[in-house]
Design an enzyme around this catalytic site. Sequence first.
Site, PDB file in Angstrom:
ATOM      1  N   HIS A 166       8.856 -12.977   3.265  1.00  0.00           N
ATOM      2  CA  HIS A 166       7.501 -12.475   3.462  1.00  0.00           C
ATOM      3  C   HIS A 166       7.561 -11.163   4.231  1.00  0.00           C
ATOM      4  O   HIS A 166       8.311 -11.037   5.196  1.00  0.00           O
ATOM      5  CB  HIS A 166       6.678 -13.508   4.238  1.00  0.00           C
ATOM      6  CG  HIS A 166       5.201 -13.320   4.148  1.00  0.00           C
ATOM      7  ND1 HIS A 166       4.560 -12.250   4.725  1.00  0.00           N
ATOM      8  CD2 HIS A 166       4.238 -14.061   3.545  1.00  0.00           C
ATOM      9  CE1 HIS A 166       3.262 -12.333   4.490  1.00  0.00           C
ATOM     10  NE2 HIS A 166       3.034 -13.424   3.769  1.00  0.00           N
ATOM     11  N   ARG A 193      -4.202  -8.258   5.239  1.00  0.00           N
ATOM     12  CA  ARG A 193      -4.143  -7.141   4.285  1.00  0.00           C
ATOM     13  C   ARG A 193      -5.215  -7.287   3.222  1.00  0.00           C
ATOM     14  O   ARG A 193      -5.734  -6.295   2.705  1.00  0.00           O
ATOM     15  CB  ARG A 193      -2.756  -7.080   3.652  1.00  0.00           C
ATOM     16  CG  ARG A 193      -1.686  -6.571   4.605  1.00  0.00           C
ATOM     17  CD  ARG A 193      -0.302  -6.601   4.000  1.00  0.00           C
ATOM     18  NE  ARG A 193       0.260  -7.947   3.981  1.00  0.00           N
ATOM     19  CZ  ARG A 193       0.925  -8.467   2.969  1.00  0.00           C
ATOM     20  NH1 ARG A 193       1.083  -7.780   1.854  1.00  0.00           N
ATOM     21  NH2 ARG A 193       1.405  -9.683   3.051  1.00  0.00           N
TER      22      ARG A 193
END
Length: 584
Positions: free
Chosen positions: A247, A270
Amino acid sequence: MSQVIVVGGGLAGLSAAHTLLERGANVLLLDKQGFMGGNSTKATSGINGAGTDSQRNLNIPDTAQIFFEDTKKSARDLARDDLIRVLTGRSGDAVNWLQDKFNLDLSKVSRLGGHSQPRTHRGDAQFPGMVMTYAQLERLEDLSVSIPERVRIIKKARVTKLVKDDNGAVSGVEYTHGGKTEIAYGPVILATGGYAADFTEDSLLKKYRPEYWDLPTTNGEHCTGDGQKLAIAAGASAVDLEKVQVHPTGLVDPKEPDAKVKFLAAEALRGVGGLLLDNTGKRFVDELQHRDYVTGKIWENKKYPIRLVLNGNASKEIEWHCKHYVGRGLMKRFESGDALAKEFGLPADVLRKTFDDYNQSVRTKKDPFGKKFFQGEWKFDDFFNVAIMTPVLHYTMGGLEIDQESRVLDKSGKPIPGLFAAGEVAGGVHGANRLGGSSLLGCVVFGRVSADSAAAYQLQTTSAAIQKAGGRLSALAGQLSSTSSPSSPSPSTTSAAPAAPAAPSASGQYTLAEVAKHNKKDDVWVVVDGQVLDVTSFLPDHPGGEKAILLYAGRDATEEFNMLHDPKVIPRYAPDSVIGKVKA
């Protein structure tokens, strides 16, 4: 009906257990931890679903077919159409089931990287993984008290072997509990999670991805590939074990930058508009691309540290997460663009130009990094939340080979009778790369699928046994309805987990100065809502990791605790940790 054994107490195992009860089966749940929940409690972005009630209420034109295409694109050359169709086709029902059965709020829907539609569901107040898992966990523990003949939970029980009958079917498990080795009988659902914290001597991670060995991880130390190893030893086939997802956004604690276990920065940060900036204050990637793509760009760019920056609008959209990260010292808030530039060690004009360039992309929809979805323009005169990022081991796409009914397959591609798998222990569901929001979905969907298959298998085998018994039908039926066989563990060792004892009455009063003295790992006190808790022995069992408690050692943790937990958590799970009250 005799029992089905569920190994693992995360969201996949809990979803399987509840579905088994709906199908009329009895459940024995074995979990090697003292506090169940697994990594599911840490999931911060939400759960995917296409065609859900929440999407319809928001007029989001999503379908299972669109979700299928997005997932297949992410899975790339390792796409398993049959498993992807199960995952995406049952996604809407999975989300609706959570809302209807457990009264969960999943009304907020966002778009994460790799998704062409907003489909990642969460609620207002807390981390969605924690909310979903605790709701199921509390319901199951209540049932283990009210109907112990149907639900049994044994914690700190480590399964060491799958038991087979003379025909090669899995007929139970061997496990250790309280220093004793026990055997339980019944079909088995493995829901033990992945191996992204597998730093053991027989590590799957080291064998298949040794170059990732030194990376930090977001996984709890229990994620050591137990289920994969057990099933492989019993003849199961495994697939894609080299497919380990890194990740891109693990949170770096400035006080412990080299810590092996990192807290994950939710992909939703995000999704609501957060930008990734390198040490020159510039963007270098489409923040909403697939996880492996963003990770690759971070490694390719090599301009560290990488910072995730949220402007005021993004911060307000996901305010609870920001407040939580700031409280843990993992994120900082700045009240102006000038203050933000000072944190970067750059002239203010550098960041101003970064924002101006991004705003041009927002207006023209032509982004140099290929971004397609935007959340509005940025102002320099704003407030910002900022954290340092690093790639982290996060999810293992590889695992046991299963079919669309969650049956574990042997090396010849045939189902192993009596053995099923759900969640991260199963491979092939996500191909080469998992989409954000699909881990919780995989747990719920395949937890329910595996339960359906196990219940049907149990019914078939029970019926066949009764028919074969002929004149001994009544006696055999009585034996099968029992929750143990003659060679099963005695009731005293496998009975349902008893109800949590009542919290002891206050044995004394303590000043905050006295509490502050107990601030070491081997002597940890905290204050919650005026109660003084000695949580030293609870550290290893805390699902959020011991660091989450040690951060508040010797301090009042009321605000942080109440942000994350229901008030009944202490009397339910740690009643004997209460040792007194704070002296007025």
